[in-house]
Motif scaffolding. Structure first.
Motif, PDB file in Angstrom:
ATOM      1  N   ALA A  77       0.822  -1.213   0.000  1.00 19.73           N
ATOM      2  CA  ALA A  77       0.000   0.000   0.000  1.00 19.73           C
ATOM      3  C   ALA A  77       0.853   1.259   0.000  1.00 19.73           C
ATOM      4  O   ALA A  77       0.458   2.294  -0.556  1.00 19.73           O
ATOM      5  N   SER A  78       2.038   1.186   0.599  1.00 23.93           N
ATOM      6  CA  SER A  78       2.886   2.377   0.708  1.00 23.93           C
ATOM      7  C   SER A  78       3.336   2.890  -0.654  1.00 23.93           C
ATOM      8  O   SER A  78       3.550   4.094  -0.826  1.00 23.93           O
ATOM      9  N   TRP A  80       1.549   3.048  -3.225  1.00 25.21           N
ATOM     10  CA  TRP A  80       0.434   3.830  -3.751  1.00 25.21           C
ATOM     11  C   TRP A  80       0.181   5.082  -2.900  1.00 25.21           C
ATOM     12  O   TRP A  80      -0.088   6.161  -3.434  1.00 25.21           O
ATOM     13  N   ILE A  81       0.310   4.941  -1.577  1.00 25.80           N
ATOM     14  CA  ILE A  81       0.017   6.068  -0.677  1.00 25.80           C
ATOM     15  C   ILE A  81       1.101   7.139  -0.761  1.00 25.80           C
ATOM     16  O   ILE A  81       0.811   8.343  -0.700  1.00 25.80           O
ATOM     17  N   TYR A 138       6.027   5.252   7.411  1.00 24.65           N
ATOM     18  CA  TYR A 138       5.494   6.596   7.626  1.00 24.65           C
ATOM     19  C   TYR A 138       6.557   7.539   8.178  1.00 24.65           C
ATOM     20  O   TYR A 138       6.682   8.689   7.714  1.00 24.65           O
ATOM     21  N   HIS A 141       8.812   8.542   5.517  1.00 20.74           N
ATOM     22  CA  HIS A 141       8.151   9.571   4.701  1.00 20.74           C
ATOM     23  C   HIS A 141       8.323  10.951   5.341  1.00 20.74           C
ATOM     24  O   HIS A 141       8.582  11.943   4.646  1.00 20.74           O
TER      25      HIS A 141
END
Length: 262
Positions: A77-78, A80-81, A138, A141
């Motif tokens: 998912a990361s 895409w996120i 996260y 990021h």
């Protein structure tokens, strides 16, 4: 103010600091619990410390898929996120996703099982892996755009990561070859580093997480690497003690996780 020295860079965030300390303390506690005989209930220890209360037992395959699949999904998912991130972020997310995907692959196609997994332990371990993966990604990021560490260790980290994941897979493969199809009983492992330590797959798992820290060079990843090391040291100690109790001919000079040391 930026927390930065020659090798670690982390944005100024109370959340990162708090979650880093919490993750480290939690994993150290679980490692100490393993040494004291209070085990997470999977593999050899799935039925220890039975308090008499009703517990839901899963097959080892189902339980271990619960361990690893949420972390795989978090890694996938990361991409895409958080698109269009830097190279260090891409290396970290790729390493985490591949690591847990490899574990799922082993669960489905490599491992041979004899025990089980208690549902409570499966949920706890799956939640820990998912949370660690999601937070590492996260927090990385949040570090995007900050100055790079003066000593760049991400390529060293890739080497350590690949060594860890390769050694872990190899020793899981050796474990799977100890039993014929349908066999359930445990045997003393042989081959590879099993002649020196009882849990070489844990040693290489530790290396894998230190590789991930070196790729990230982030405070939270450092605490995860330390915490995983403490937990797997405790689990290895308990595993060696278990082998000594079950096999009279278990070699006394075979250590738990670090050859000749521990």
């Amino acid at each position: 103010m930026l927390l930065m020295d020659n090798s670690i860079i982390t944005p100024p965030s109370f959340l990162i600091t708090a979650m880093s300390v919490l993750s480290l303390v939690s994993l150290v506690f679980l490692g100490c619990s393993e040494i004291m005989g209070k085990h997470l209930k999977y593999s050899k220890f799935w039925n220890v410390n039975n308090s008499g209360k009703s517990q839901v037992k899963l097959s080892s395959r189902t339980g271990m898929l619960i361990f690893y699949t949420p972390a795989v999904l978090a890694g996938l998912a990361s991409f895409w996120i958080f698109p269009h991130q830097g190279f260090r972020f891409l290396l970290l997310t790729s390493a985490l996703t591949f690591h847990f995907f490899k574990r799922d692959f082993e669960v489905l196609f490599i491992h041979k099982y004899s025990g089980g997994v208690i549902l409570d332990s499966a949920i706890l371990i799956g939640a820990l892996y998912f949370a660690a993966t999601a937070m590492m990604i996260y927090f990385q990021h949040l570090s995007e755009g900050l100055p790079e560490p003066r000593i760049d260790l991400k390529y060293v980290g890739m080497v350590v990561f690949l060594l860890g994941i390769s050694g872990n897979f190899y020793h899981h493969y050796l474990l799977s070859k100890m039993r014929e199809d349908g066999e359930k009983q445990y045997k003393i492992p042989k081959g590879g580093l099993f002649d020196r330590i009882v849990c070489p797959h844990y040693l290489f798992e530790i290396l894998t997480f230190w590789g991930i820290f070196l790729i990230s060079q982030n405070l939270y990843a450092l605490c995860c690497a330390l915490g995983v090391s403490f937990y797997l040291m405790g689990r290895s100690y308990a595993t060696r003690k278990w082998y000594l109790s079950k096999f009279e001919n278990f070699p006394q000079d075979v250590k738990a996780v670090f050859p000749y040391v521990f």
